[in-house]
Design a protein around this motif. Structure first.
Motif, PDB file in Angstrom:
ATOM      1  N   UNK A   1       0.850  -1.196   0.000  1.00 36.63           N
ATOM      2  CA  UNK A   1       0.000   0.000   0.000  1.00 36.63           C
ATOM      3  C   UNK A   1       0.884   1.244   0.000  1.00 36.63           C
ATOM      4  N   UNK A   2       1.837   1.270  -0.940  1.00 40.13           N
ATOM      5  CA  UNK A   2       2.834   2.340  -0.968  1.00 40.13           C
ATOM      6  C   UNK A   2       2.236   3.746  -1.023  1.00 40.13           C
ATOM      7  N   UNK A   3       1.224   4.032  -1.843  1.00 35.03           N
ATOM      8  CA  UNK A   3       0.688   5.402  -1.865  1.00 35.03           C
ATOM      9  C   UNK A   3       0.224   5.887  -0.482  1.00 35.03           C
ATOM     10  N   UNK A   4      -0.426   4.996   0.266  1.00 36.44           N
ATOM     11  CA  UNK A   4      -0.886   5.375   1.604  1.00 36.44           C
ATOM     12  C   UNK A   4       0.295   5.587   2.551  1.00 36.44           C
ATOM     13  N   UNK A   5       1.302   4.712   2.457  1.00 41.05           N
ATOM     14  CA  UNK A   5       2.492   4.850   3.303  1.00 41.05           C
ATOM     15  C   UNK A   5       3.220   6.148   2.982  1.00 41.05           C
ATOM     16  N   UNK A   6       3.341   6.479   1.698  1.00 41.39           N
ATOM     17  CA  UNK A   6       4.020   7.707   1.292  1.00 41.39           C
ATOM     18  C   UNK A   6       3.286   8.932   1.814  1.00 41.39           C
ATOM     19  N   UNK A   7       1.963   8.960   1.662  1.00 42.03           N
ATOM     20  CA  UNK A   7       1.182  10.103   2.138  1.00 42.03           C
ATOM     21  C   UNK A   7       1.283  10.237   3.649  1.00 42.03           C
ATOM     22  N   UNK A   8       1.246   9.113   4.354  1.00 31.88           N
ATOM     23  CA  UNK A   8       1.353   9.132   5.810  1.00 31.88           C
ATOM     24  C   UNK A   8       2.718   9.646   6.256  1.00 31.88           C
TER      25      UNK A   8
END
Length: 284
Positions: A174-181
């Motif tokens: 879930x890279x996009x969510x990890x990046x945003x977080x």
């Protein structure tokens, strides 16, 4: 990180429609959201005062870092008008009134007792982060999952790993969510440590090297990463799913402890046990 206050306020003005706060829309607008004059009116301050605030200047005219004249009442009124949540409100106070902090060592050390504590967590990956989201210490099971002992100092920087290492996109399904977080939390840290040159340099480096980071940083999202669930695709163990908790280490507010605890009886618990055995095997 000059301009963060103004950019943050403008981004929050843009997301509120006039009719949501009982104001007429006056037809078509050049930009979405509330005008500065409308925010000032609803917050009960003069237009000139609010403009100076959005420009990052104190009410008397000089730089906000010198005046320190923005009151809690004004910031709370603006936060109410812009419908900020608790995290956003705290961020507004931090970035509008930066506090001079005592100089800390460039390479902070983890207390031996803290290392002993995380070493005793033999079934939960645990590690300590500094105020720049760099891993300072870890236990053996965290090393088996993340490989910190084999990584360079730069590779143990979570933001650098997430945005600059291509392997991160496979490691985090879930890279996009990890990046945003990661960006949302880094922005909070940057607001509370505005005199930290290494932290400022980190933001600048990522802005230059990563288009994804630049886009997310420009969104001005702020969010604490206190707890949740993290999914990891380990190259040996396969998919690992961890509920995690973040705790501030007493006596050193600049350091935090992250603990990943697998659900009892889960596949992740079984895979983690096998991974720990494999990592400690001399034949490895």
């Amino acid at each position: 990180m000059d301009g963060d206050l103004g950019d943050f306020l403008r981004s929050r003005r843009a997301r509120i429609r006039p009719e949501e706060v009982g104001l007429p829309s006056h037809g078509r607008r050049r930009v979405p959201g509330l005008r500065r004059e409308e925010v000032a009116q609803l917050a009960g301050v003069s237009v000139d005062y609010y403009i100076r605030l959005e420009q990052g200047r104190g009410p008397g005219g000089p730089s906000r870092t010198k005046s320190g004249g923005v009151s809690d009442a004004v910031l709370d009124a603006v936060a109410r008008v812009l419908r900020l949540d608790e995290t956003e409100r705290a961020y507004l106070h931090a970035v509008a009134r930066p506090r001079r902090q005592a100089r800390r060592p460039d390479r902070p050390r983890v207390r031996p007792a803290v290392q002993l504590m995380i070493d005793a967590m033999d079934r939960s990956p645990a590690f300590v982060l500094d105020r720049r989201m760099t891993v300072l210490a870890w236990n053996p099971v965290a090393d088996a999952v993340f490989g910190y002992s084999r990584a360079t100092d730069e590779a143990r920087s979570i933001p650098r790993y997430v945005f600059l290492d291509p392997a991160a996109r496979d490691f985090y399904p879930e890279w996009p969510a990890v990046a945003a977080q990661s960006v949302a939390h880094l922005r909070i840290l940057a607001a509370h440590h505005q005199e930290d040159r290494e932290l400022t340099s980190l933001v600048g480096e990522l802005s230059l090297k990563s288009e994804d980071f630049r886009r997310l940083w420009a969104d001005h999202q702020v969010k604490e990463c206190a707890y949740g669930v993290k999914r990891l695709q380990h190259p040996v163990a396969g998919l690992l799913v961890f509920p995690y908790e973040t705790l501030t280490i007493p006596g050193d507010g600049d350091q935090s402890l992250l603990v990943y605890t697998p659900e009892p009886g889960s596949e992740t618990e079984e895979r983690l046990a096998l991974l720990g055995s494999w990592a400690s095997s001399p034949a490895r």
